[in-house]
Design a protein around this motif. Structure first.
Motif, PDB file in Angstrom:
ATOM      1  N   PRO A 275       0.816  -1.225   0.000  1.00 35.67           N
ATOM      2  CA  PRO A 275       0.000   0.000   0.000  1.00 35.67           C
ATOM      3  C   PRO A 275       0.849   1.274   0.000  1.00 35.67           C
ATOM      4  O   PRO A 275       0.367   2.328  -0.408  1.00 35.67           O
ATOM      5  CB  PRO A 275      -0.826  -0.091   1.285  1.00 35.67           C
ATOM      6  CG  PRO A 275      -0.576  -1.423   1.865  1.00 35.67           C
ATOM      7  CD  PRO A 275       0.512  -2.119   1.120  1.00 35.67           C
ATOM      8  N   ALA A 276       2.109   1.161   0.425  1.00 32.76           N
ATOM      9  CA  ALA A 276       2.941   2.368   0.451  1.00 32.76           C
ATOM     10  C   ALA A 276       3.164   2.918  -0.944  1.00 32.76           C
ATOM     11  O   ALA A 276       3.527   4.076  -1.113  1.00 32.76           O
ATOM     12  CB  ALA A 276       4.282   2.072   1.110  1.00 32.76           C
ATOM     13  N   ARG A 277       2.955   2.091  -1.961  1.00 36.04           N
ATOM     14  CA  ARG A 277       3.100   2.620  -3.323  1.00 36.04           C
ATOM     15  C   ARG A 277       2.064   3.693  -3.624  1.00 36.04           C
ATOM     16  O   ARG A 277       2.241   4.496  -4.513  1.00 36.04           O
ATOM     17  CB  ARG A 277       3.010   1.484  -4.334  1.00 36.04           C
ATOM     18  CG  ARG A 277       4.241   0.592  -4.270  1.00 36.04           C
ATOM     19  CD  ARG A 277       4.436  -0.157  -5.556  1.00 36.04           C
ATOM     20  NE  ARG A 277       5.686  -0.891  -5.510  1.00 36.04           N
ATOM     21  CZ  ARG A 277       6.204  -1.517  -6.547  1.00 36.04           C
ATOM     22  NH1 ARG A 277       5.586  -1.499  -7.704  1.00 36.04           N
ATOM     23  NH2 ARG A 277       7.342  -2.157  -6.439  1.00 36.04           N
ATOM     24  N   ASP A 278       0.974   3.653  -2.862  1.00 33.83           N
ATOM     25  CA  ASP A 278      -0.049   4.681  -3.041  1.00 33.83           C
ATOM     26  C   ASP A 278       0.407   6.042  -2.555  1.00 33.83           C
ATOM     27  O   ASP A 278      -0.179   7.055  -2.882  1.00 33.83           O
ATOM     28  CB  ASP A 278      -1.301   4.335  -2.224  1.00 33.83           C
ATOM     29  CG  ASP A 278      -2.102   3.251  -2.888  1.00 33.83           C
ATOM     30  OD1 ASP A 278      -1.806   2.945  -4.047  1.00 33.83           O
ATOM     31  OD2 ASP A 278      -3.008   2.727  -2.236  1.00 33.83           O
ATOM     32  N   MET A 279       1.431   6.041  -1.704  1.00 37.84           N
ATOM     33  CA  MET A 279       1.840   7.305  -1.113  1.00 37.84           C
ATOM     34  C   MET A 279       2.462   8.203  -2.179  1.00 37.84           C
ATOM     35  O   MET A 279       2.621   9.389  -1.982  1.00 37.84           O
ATOM     36  CB  MET A 279       2.832   7.063   0.033  1.00 37.84           C
ATOM     37  CG  MET A 279       2.163   6.377   1.236  1.00 37.84           C
ATOM     38  SD  MET A 279       3.347   5.573   2.355  1.00 37.84           S
ATOM     39  CE  MET A 279       3.995   6.976   3.243  1.00 37.84           C
TER      40      MET A 279
END
Lengths: 345, 778
Positions: free
Chosen positions: A157-161
């Protein structure tokens, strides 16, 4: 009256009259005429000295002395008068040479460097003095360097950051300068002190405070037993240099997959000094940079044994820092190419 | 994620902080709070009123109502709600109170003095119902509106919760609060409520990796209706919409425990087995949002005999959804693989409260707890409801992670401060870790809600201890490492030098974007094979990485001509050229563009710019060459330096730019490679030199560089220096001819050249030039 007495009288008389003549001259030419008439080879003084033959030896000595005395007085008078003329000529020239120094100058006007260049140079200098190497990395990066090697696997999910620009061939525009950490670790190995300034990209709508293209400066130190205390020391030193005064910083938890523990570093608001103002949204603190101790996975992925080495990393928003320093309220000016803006730096 | 202050307080027992204090503490110890907002500030002033009398105001649809507002007395209120009728108990907002962003005032409407407002749920903010005013029961005029308590909402930045599945519910945050403030965590779950009996539904999980756990409960005799106001208010306060009691309960449990839930209408399920399986290729699922999704085996569905009834972990299905007439429900509380949910949700472009939580890797131990909590709430809103059978639960437990060995000295070294071992134990236990002593530190067991993704290494524990003990307690320390001079970055050195020189020469630095448009690509004729294509550009036309700085530079000229008649600027930036192959990085090369742009006619300062070029690259030569498309055909040259061509020097083609712009465009990386080493000094001449002038008559378009080269060649070793004096055209020279005059300085290192020697050099040059066909004016 003896010849001796008459000569003496003539000399004294000539001294007086010649002095008057000299002082009456109003041009260098007239003065020269008088000089020839009095002191010249055929001048009055020379004439007088010719008559000395009629005198006794003793008288000759006495007149000769007087003659030299008069000659000396007159020469001094000529020099003084000459000097006055020279001074007047010089003065006249100086007057003529009056210029208006308030007129605009010709030639190239002062150039200017981009505000991000200015702040980047300054920060590079601070870090170089602390033993950090300046590294560069590509702007078009591999997914591996930008994400995987930084402990951000696919579908994390950190790729969404970070909204990412993807190239049609599967590469991407780096979303942060952190991939240069990976390149730096591989290239230089531990111990390592590096910074990496550069251009980064996020696929974001542009407005006064958001840009799809901006500048960051990544920093990393790998050594034995690097601690949170060292990290705080470097950040405090850096920020005090950048802001030219002692700054108060605080760390609080922040999540970035490539560091553990991860922090958000805030500085006490420089505008209000911490008492609360619109700039710091009344909190007294301004969020400035993410940092943390390098995650062991990141070290391992770059071939460094985390049991032996560890370190810290941080990311500084150069664009943001430049905006803070120069009071720039619209981020779009920075890549707008408008010389009316750029000439101010 | 929004957190209710009241709710957090209900889940902790101990000293209380103000909402702002609590928000600050959470920011400093756990996750970033974006601030605190009050909720329902008006609630204490809103009271229950009974409509005593209601009549239509003539010629209108509005009602004049006489209401009994308890201690506030009898009031006349004008009300537009269709359900305003005598006998109704509703909410009365007195004048001076602000609801829904408006301050209520006494006002005369249609000749009637209205002394306040009767409010709908949406006006009070507790739901989205604006169809009519609240209908209350079991209360008396003057009472506070039941369940409407003022609150404070603490908003936490979602990004800072990315790694914390447990903080996507109030209970997880309450655990943090309890640890921070030293209060006691209150568990809202009564697990014993879940009966132990076989579930009437079978559960079949096809792949335990994709769905580690699926728990369910069949409940009968339920009535679908609006939730009690307290429940509606609680959901609204954290940004969730109340829908009906059953849906609201699943949402409340999700917001409390972080566990997403779903309620199916059990009568709509076909067969008595729930399948959790990958979708078949092309399988369709009509979702609650009325969208039909076409699925692939990469997506997991919840299905019955007839097909998909929900998209696992993302959204429920329309056909199995509960409706007003539902009486039997099947509560689902499951656990799915985080990455699979994330893939599905991004593939379907559908992010829901459920998918957002599942993609953070939820705790599989939480499913039955959520069912117990939902059941308790259900019994509160539907007292007649009863469980049919017992818990259905299929669980493929993920192996528990090994306990983490945390050496104490190591922890202290990492933190950079000493910390008592007892303190570390206290901190870790307070947030749910199991702690045991070992010889050199602690052995730490990770609780299930932190074990799914967040914590697996001792480094992770440094953060847990560090944040709780407070980073402010760490004293900054310079490191004890030997000082080693840093590696030189020659590129940066070069850029710095170039920038410094150009600034001194009056140039302004610009930065341009890295993107170019298709139009620019076409205008400059960049070969498409070298272009790097952006798959998702910021704007459709900005689809390429710049293969040259020139399009940006040209744009800068055009833009700034609006404000200036003449200006000079430069850019240092990267050309980006594609290399073939998937995943291949392009070639990035640093280039320098220096520009002098003017509206004036003439040589556009080409010579001034040439001086700049030679200032930057000492000894650089301009060699006229065929112009490129964007270059003035007769004002273009390549730039040669140190034996290589490093760039172009030209004026923009008048078809490209109305004004004139002289441009120096150089490959900086190449120039860096060619940078000459340190030059040795040349001894000063001890014998005087002599000089003589020569004029050569050539065609108007002959290049002086070529003429000068020839003179130099013929003059030989005794030439010390050659200086260009002037160019002359006109009488007595014939049309089309020009005269170039040079001054030659000659000399020898070991003697003064005699008159004859000088003459001989001169004659040698003249003879040589004439032999090559030049005409000399001696």
């Amino acid at each position: 009256m003896t010849a001796f007495e008459s000569m003496e009288a003539s000399l004294r008389e000539m001294e007086v009259s010649a002095k008057e003549q000299i002082e009456a001259c109003n041009s260098p030419e007239a003065l020269e005429e008088v000089r020839v008439e009095v002191l010249g080879r055929k001048g009055k003084l020379a004439q007088l000295s010719k008559n000395m033959g009629t005198l006794t030896h003793e008288q000759r000595g006495s007149v000769g002395k007087l003659l030299n005395q008069v000659k000396g007085v007159l020469e001094t008078a000529f020099d003084a008068q000459n000097q006055r003329f020279a001074t007047a000529v010089l003065q006249a020239r100086l007057e003529r040479e009056w210029v208006d120094l308030t007129l605009p100058s010709r030639g190239p006007r002062r150039g200017s460097l981009h505000p991000v260049t200015l702040i980047q140079t300054e920060i590079e200098d601070v870090f170089r003095s602390l033993g950090f190497t300046v590294l560069d990395g590509p702007e078009v990066e591999t997914e591996y360097h930008n994400f995987d090697a930084l402990n951000i696997p696919p579908h994390h999910p950190a790729r969404d950051m970070q909204d990412t620009f993807w190239m049609t061939n599967g590469t991407l525009l780096r979303t942060h300068t952190s991939p240069v950490q990976v390149r730096g670790m591989k290239q230089l190995g531990p111990p390592l002190r590096m910074i990496a300034p550069g251009r980064v990209f996020r696929n974001e709508e542009v407005d006064a405070s958001h840009e799809h293209t901006f500048y960051q400066l990544e920093g990393m130190m790998i050594d034995r037993d690097v601690s949170v205390a060292h990290l705080i020391y470097f950040m405090k030193t850096l920020l005090s240099e950048v802001f030219k005064r002692d700054v108060t910083v605080r760390l609080r938890p922040g999540y970035f997959p490539f560091v553990e523990p991860g922090f958000e570093l805030d500085i006490q608001c420089l505008i209000c000094g911490g008492s609360g103002c619109p700039v710091c949204k009344q909190s007294g603190w301004v969020e400035l940079l993410p940092c943390g101790l390098v995650h062991p996975n990141v070290l391992r992925l770059s071939g460094i044994n985390p049991e032996e080495w560890n370190g810290f990393a941080f990311g500084l928003g150069l664009t943001r820092l430049a905006m803070m320093r120069y009071g720039i309220d619209d981020i779009r000016h920075l890549l707008g190419g408008d010389l009316r803006f750029l000439r101010q730096f | 994620m929004k957190f209710s202050y009241n709710w957090l307080n209900a889940l902790t027992d101990g000293p209380r902080q103000s909402p702002q204090e609590l928000s600050n503490l959470i920011t400093m110890k756990t996750a970033e709070s974006e601030g605190v907002e009050p909720w329902g500030e008006a609630f204490p002033q809103v009271v229950v009123a009974r409509v005593e009398h209601a009549e239509l105001v003539p010629d209108s649809r509005i009602v004049k109502a006489e209401v009994d507002a308890g201690p506030l007395g009898r009031k006349t209120v004008v009300c537009g709600a269709p359900n305003c009728r005598a006998g109704l108990l509703t909410a009365f907002v007195p004048p001076g109170v602000t609801v829904d962003g408006k301050e209520i005032r006494e006002a005369t409407i249609r000749g009637v003095l209205s002394q306040g407002m009767l409010a709908s749920g949406s006006e009070l903010g507790i739901n989205k119902d604006y169809e009519g005013i609240l209908e209350l029961s079991g209360v008396n005029p003057g009472d506070p509106v039941p369940g409407c308590e003022p609150d404070f909402i603490i908003e936490i930045d979602n990004k800072s919760l990315t790694h914390r599945p447990d903080l996507w519910g109030h209970y997880g945050m309450a655990r943090e609060v309890a640890a921070i403030t030293g209060s006691k965590l209150v568990d809202p779950v009564k697990i014993e409520l879940v009966p132990e009996a076989p579930c009437p539904f079978e559960i079949e999980i096809a792949d335990g990796k994709l769905a580690p756990r699926y728990s369910g409960l069949l409940v009968e005799n339920v009535t679908v209706q609006a939730s009690p106001l307290w429940l509606q208010n609680r959901l609204s306060s954290i940004g969730l919409n109340p829908i009906n009691n059953l849906v609201d309960i699943t949402n409340l449990v999700m917001a409390e425990l972080g566990q997403p839930m779903h309620a199916f209408d059990a009568d709509k399920l076909r067969g008595n087995t729930i399948y959790i399986r990958p979708a078949t290729e092309g399988e369709r699922c009509l979702a609650l949002n009325d969208e039909e999704y076409v699925l692939t085996p990469a997506n997991v569905v919840i299905a019955d005999q007839g097909g998909p009834i929900a998209l696992a972990g993302v959204i429920g299905g329309k056909e199995s959804a509960i409706f007003e007439g539902t009486t039997r429900i099947f509560f689902e509380s499951a656990n799915f693989q985080a990455s699979n949910i994330r893939r599905t949700s991004s593939a379907l472009k559908l992010r829901t409260d459920a998918s957002m939580r599942f993609e953070k890797a939820q705790d599989p131990e939480n499913t039955v707890r959520a069912l117990a909590r939902a059941l308790e709430l259900l019994l509160e809103v539907c007292p007649d409801a009863r469980v049919s059978g017992g818990l259905g639960d299929v669980y493929y437990p993920v192996p528990a992670p090994a306990p983490i060995h945390l050496p104490h000295a190591w922890l202290e070294r990492k933190l950079g401060r000493a910390i008592p071992r007892e303190e570390v134990k206290r901190i870790l236990s307070s947030i749910g870790f199991g702690v045991a002593e070992s010889a050199d530190g602690l052995v730490v067991e990770v609780p299930s809600w932190r074990a799914t993704k967040d914590i697996s290494l001792k480094d992770d524990l440094v953060e847990e201890v560090g944040r709780m003990v407070g980073y402010a307690s760490i004293t900054p320390q310079p490191p004890h490492t030997p000082a080693v001079p840093p590696h030189e970055n020659h590129e940066h050195g070069q850029h710095r030098q170039v920038r410094g020189a150009l600034r001194a020469l009056g140039f302004t630095e610009v930065y341009n974007y890295s993107f170019v448009t298709e139009k620019q690509v076409a205008a400059f004729g960049f070969p498409s094979a070298e272009l790097v294509h952006i798959a998702n550009p910021i704007a459709a036309e900005l689809a390429f990485m710049r293969p040259s700085l020139l399009p940006g530079i040209l744009q800068n000229c055009e833009d700034n001509l609006r404000h200036f008649d003449e200006f000079q600027f430069f850019e240092i930036g990267r050309e980006i050229h594609a290399r073939e192959g998937h995943g291949q990085l392009p070639v990035e090369t640093n280039f320098l563009a220096v520009v002098h742009c003017t509206k004036a006619d003439g040589d556009s300062h080409l010579y001034a710019l040439k001086r700049v070029a030679r200032n930057l690259f000492n000894g650089a030569r301009l060699e006229p060459e065929a112009a490129l498309a964007h270059e003035h055909p007769f004002r273009a040259a390549r730039v040669d330096w140190q034996g290589e061509t490093i760039g172009r020097f030209f004026e923009f083609h008048p078809a490209k730019l109305e004004a004139r712009a002289a441009v120096l465009y150089v490959n900086l990386d190449q120039a860096l490679r060619l940078q000459p080493g340190i030059a040795r000094y040349t001894p000063l001449r001890r014998y005087p030199t002599s000089a003589f002038d020569l004029s050569v008559v050539v065609d108007r378009r002959e290049y002086s560089g070529k003429v000068q080269d020839a003179i130099v060649r013929h003059a030989g070793d005794s030439l010390v220096d050659i200086e260009f004096l002037r160019v002359y055209e006109g009488a007595p020279l014939p049309e089309g001819r020009k005269s170039l005059s040079y001054r030659l300085v000659v000399g020898a290192l070991d003697h003064t050249l005699s008159h004859d020697e000088v003459t001989s050099v001169r004659n040698q040059v003249i003879a040589g030039m004439e032999a090559e066909g030049s005409e000399l004016r001696v």
